[in-house]
Design an enzyme around this catalytic site. Sequence first.
Site, PDB file in Angstrom:
ATOM      1  N   GLU A 260      52.820  46.294  33.894  1.00  0.00           N
ATOM      2  CA  GLU A 260      53.950  46.185  32.971  1.00  0.00           C
ATOM      3  C   GLU A 260      53.654  46.935  31.667  1.00  0.00           C
ATOM      4  O   GLU A 260      54.568  47.256  30.898  1.00  0.00           O
ATOM      5  CB  GLU A 260      54.193  44.703  32.688  1.00  0.00           C
ATOM      6  CG  GLU A 260      55.474  44.405  31.991  1.00  0.00           C
ATOM      7  CD  GLU A 260      55.805  42.917  31.998  1.00  0.00           C
ATOM      8  OE1 GLU A 260      55.456  42.219  32.978  1.00  0.00           O
ATOM      9  OE2 GLU A 260      56.396  42.447  31.028  1.00  0.00           O
ATOM     10  N   HIS A 356      53.449  38.841  43.476  1.00  0.00           N
ATOM     11  CA  HIS A 356      52.407  39.003  42.472  1.00  0.00           C
ATOM     12  C   HIS A 356      51.735  37.719  42.032  1.00  0.00           C
ATOM     13  O   HIS A 356      50.523  37.688  41.780  1.00  0.00           O
ATOM     14  CB  HIS A 356      53.062  39.681  41.263  1.00  0.00           C
ATOM     15  CG  HIS A 356      52.126  40.021  40.151  1.00  0.00           C
ATOM     16  ND1 HIS A 356      51.038  40.851  40.320  1.00  0.00           N
ATOM     17  CD2 HIS A 356      52.108  39.660  38.842  1.00  0.00           C
ATOM     18  CE1 HIS A 356      50.400  40.985  39.160  1.00  0.00           C
ATOM     19  NE2 HIS A 356      51.017  40.262  38.260  1.00  0.00           N
TER      20      HIS A 356
HETATM   21  P1  FAD Z   1      41.014  34.558  40.303  1.00  0.00           P
HETATM   22  O1  FAD Z   1      40.624  35.430  39.184  1.00  0.00           O
HETATM   23  O2  FAD Z   1      41.696  35.195  41.442  1.00  0.00           O
HETATM   24  O3  FAD Z   1      39.765  33.866  40.905  1.00  0.00           O
HETATM   25  C1  FAD Z   1      39.864  33.089  42.092  1.00  0.00           C
HETATM   26  C2  FAD Z   1      38.472  32.801  42.564  1.00  0.00           C
HETATM   27  O4  FAD Z   1      38.516  31.814  43.583  1.00  0.00           O
HETATM   28  C3  FAD Z   1      37.730  33.994  43.175  1.00  0.00           C
HETATM   29  O5  FAD Z   1      36.393  33.973  42.737  1.00  0.00           O
HETATM   30  C4  FAD Z   1      37.791  33.716  44.683  1.00  0.00           C
HETATM   31  O6  FAD Z   1      36.742  34.302  45.393  1.00  0.00           O
HETATM   32  C5  FAD Z   1      37.676  32.216  44.662  1.00  0.00           C
HETATM   33  N1  FAD Z   1      38.146  31.531  45.872  1.00  0.00           N
HETATM   34  C6  FAD Z   1      39.378  31.533  46.423  1.00  0.00           C
HETATM   35  N2  FAD Z   1      39.400  30.748  47.513  1.00  0.00           N
HETATM   36  C7  FAD Z   1      38.157  30.221  47.637  1.00  0.00           C
HETATM   37  C8  FAD Z   1      37.541  29.346  48.567  1.00  0.00           C
HETATM   38  N3  FAD Z   1      38.210  28.825  49.603  1.00  0.00           N
HETATM   39  N4  FAD Z   1      36.233  29.045  48.402  1.00  0.00           N
HETATM   40  C9  FAD Z   1      35.510  29.579  47.368  1.00  0.00           C
HETATM   41  N5  FAD Z   1      36.046  30.419  46.460  1.00  0.00           N
HETATM   42  C10 FAD Z   1      37.356  30.723  46.597  1.00  0.00           C
HETATM   43  N6  FAD Z   1      47.793  38.442  34.157  1.00  0.00           N
HETATM   44  C11 FAD Z   1      47.856  38.625  32.807  1.00  0.00           C
HETATM   45  O7  FAD Z   1      47.974  37.670  32.053  1.00  0.00           O
HETATM   46  N7  FAD Z   1      47.749  39.889  32.291  1.00  0.00           N
HETATM   47  C12 FAD Z   1      47.605  40.974  33.067  1.00  0.00           C
HETATM   48  O8  FAD Z   1      47.504  42.072  32.544  1.00  0.00           O
HETATM   49  C13 FAD Z   1      47.569  40.804  34.485  1.00  0.00           C
HETATM   50  N8  FAD Z   1      47.447  41.877  35.320  1.00  0.00           N
HETATM   51  C14 FAD Z   1      47.313  41.669  36.674  1.00  0.00           C
HETATM   52  C15 FAD Z   1      47.119  42.754  37.528  1.00  0.00           C
HETATM   53  C16 FAD Z   1      46.959  42.568  38.896  1.00  0.00           C
HETATM   54  C17 FAD Z   1      46.752  43.738  39.798  1.00  0.00           C
HETATM   55  C18 FAD Z   1      47.017  41.263  39.433  1.00  0.00           C
HETATM   56  C19 FAD Z   1      46.866  41.017  40.897  1.00  0.00           C
HETATM   57  C20 FAD Z   1      47.207  40.175  38.589  1.00  0.00           C
HETATM   58  C21 FAD Z   1      47.374  40.374  37.214  1.00  0.00           C
HETATM   59  N9  FAD Z   1      47.574  39.295  36.353  1.00  0.00           N
HETATM   60  C22 FAD Z   1      47.647  39.493  34.995  1.00  0.00           C
HETATM   61  C23 FAD Z   1      47.515  37.931  36.867  1.00  0.00           C
HETATM   62  C24 FAD Z   1      46.108  37.400  36.642  1.00  0.00           C
HETATM   63  O9  FAD Z   1      45.158  38.421  36.798  1.00  0.00           O
HETATM   64  C25 FAD Z   1      45.773  36.279  37.616  1.00  0.00           C
HETATM   65  O10 FAD Z   1      46.821  35.353  37.640  1.00  0.00           O
HETATM   66  C26 FAD Z   1      44.509  35.593  37.148  1.00  0.00           C
HETATM   67  O11 FAD Z   1      43.462  36.515  37.001  1.00  0.00           O
HETATM   68  C27 FAD Z   1      44.091  34.489  38.102  1.00  0.00           C
HETATM   69  O12 FAD Z   1      42.858  34.001  37.646  1.00  0.00           O
HETATM   70  P2  FAD Z   1      42.194  32.752  38.345  1.00  0.00           P
HETATM   71  O13 FAD Z   1      40.934  32.490  37.599  1.00  0.00           O
HETATM   72  O14 FAD Z   1      43.186  31.665  38.469  1.00  0.00           O
HETATM   73  O15 FAD Z   1      41.891  33.287  39.814  1.00  0.00           O
END
Ligand code: FAD
Length: 579
Positions: A260, A356
């Site tokens: 974005e 997304h």
């Molecule tokens: P994640 O960072 O995905 O971490 C999940 C973790 O859980 C990983 O380590 C994975 O291996 C682990 N895991 C999953 N299932 C299991 C299991 N069964 N057993 C053990 N481990 C497991 N958001 C913004 O605010 N700004 C941005 O600029 C932005 N850009 C983005 C660009 C892209 C390409 C994408 C895809 C998303 C973007 N987002 C952005 C959204 C944001 O990045 C995500 O929502 C956020 O990083 C999610 O973080 P999290 O810590 O919840 O999960």
Amino acid sequence: MSAQSRLEDRFETHQHDVLVIGAGGAGLRAAIEALAQGVSVGVVSKSLLGKAHTVMAEGGIAAAMSNVDSADGWKPHFRDTMRGGKMLNNWRMAQLHAQEAPERVRELEQWGAIFDRTADGNILQRAFGGHTYKRLCHVGDRTGLEMIRTLQDRGVQQGFDVYMECTIVRLLTEGDRCVGAIGYWREQGRFVVFKANSVVMATGGIGKAWPITSNSWEYTGDGMALAYEAGAELMDLEFVQFHPTGMVWPPGVQGLLVTEAVRGEGGILRNKLGERFMEKYDPKRMELSTRDVVARSIYIEVKEGRGTEHGGAYLDISHQPAEYVKKKLPSMYHQFKELADVDITKGPMEVGPTCHYVMGGIRVEAETAQSTLPGLFAAGECAAGLHGANRLGGNSLSDLLVFGRRAGLAAAKHAKEVSAANVDPTQIDAAEEYALAAFQRPRGENPYAIHRDLQTTMQSLVGIFRVRGDVERALLELEKLNERWTQTSVEGSRMFNPGWHMALDLKSMLTISEAVARSALVREESRGAHSRIDFPELSAEWGTKNNIIKRAASGMTLRQDVKPAMPTDLQQVLAEDQG
Ligand code: FAD
């Protein structure tokens, strides 16, 4: 010999006060906070450390630092978040998020994150859809990389234990409390048991249930499914965000995100007739309208025959100086040059909606991030509440920092207060039986084929626009897919066996897809990311309700809970136009 010691003879076993499942921004921030409270912490991740979704985040972290627009503050950020979420947000989470995000960003900077700067040396902030002011703290279009690097360094220095390439398949419970988890090493296929007084779920979203997605292989809804199986409630899963701009060409990279930030830096959307079509759909905010509106606008343009050659819209940033584009959007420049042979400093990109983000997830309490299952906490994309019916860009990274910290704090406190966890060996046996069942069936269903059919079902029947008949068909299809899943078989050994990994991930996707479809069917209105062709308007009645999913002996149950009323001081904040 006691049951516990027999367990330790049979399985590699680790014990921590706090177990964090997931090593993205939410998990790492939770782990850092729990460690700071003086408890022992283990972090499990099914991918390599540093490879979570957070690393892919591009555009930035939303926090009202007021470095670029001095009129910004927590109140405008709160208002934007609530309005973007179409008022379905948990208002207390939205308040905490807006108030605490600036401090969490400053903390990240103190721990070594290097942001882009204003001329006077403050953290630079950029415009993003739905944000009234320039609010996104960023590092070019590689913000997530800097964030994860900083959190990882901090956590590793402070001393948490890391278990990489380990997939959790079941949570363990004792009475009505969560006491750990069982998983397997992806490389060896051996099981490993984690005992813990508190568990923080931070496993991210469910994008892989749709074929066109910005999400990687890790996003299979595991954390939500694990919580659901253990008895925790899920909330508002009908709200799945389709980002307006993913790549549409070439086919191999379809869905890959076009940040974005391109629109934040002035990118313009046009249809094949050269019309700047956002003038029709949101003349005030144009390309910086909220994601739900822009995604639907592109979808309609394509459907009505004004799409580009490959079925998308044109997104053009080439009116900006080439050096500026390369500096502010280096990943986008390389992504299009290398993958599509397009120079974005000279011509437009072709873009279209891509699955997304999921706004729904594990139901949590605002202050502590505790789920409805004592001892289980959840933060980040796998948790529900903050974003309501539609998330604003940049609000996820700040969510991870604010609620990751809160989850870690509360999990550490809980771990100190409760008695040591006991693990029930029969639960381990059941988990082992569940996880290995596909090896026992010769010549059954191929898990990849079921996954493909699941994706087709979700894309065509529970996509950007929904209608009763389609969602009902999706539920029937999901029933058949679940039945087929019970017949899956995998060949070979347990050592790095991708078919086996897929069979297990698939069960999580099927469970959460069913929750999405059930919730989408009953919400008879259009709100944020949930668009019903047969109910195109907002409904005042549905605006007061959250959809709650819970497991019962009979299967998945769904009910509606009325949202708590917003206190008058926050109502006043919402009514004000300026901060
Ligand atoms: P994640 O960072 O995905 O971490 C999940 C973790 O859980 C990983 O380590 C994975 O291996 C682990 N895991 C999953 N299932 C299991 C299991 N069964 N057993 C053990 N481990 C497991 N958001 C913004 O605010 N700004 C941005 O600029 C932005 N850009 C983005 C660009 C892209 C390409 C994408 C895809 C998303 C973007 N987002 C952005 C959204 C944001 O990045 C995500 O929502 C956020 O990083 C999610 O973080 P999290 O810590 O919840 O999960």
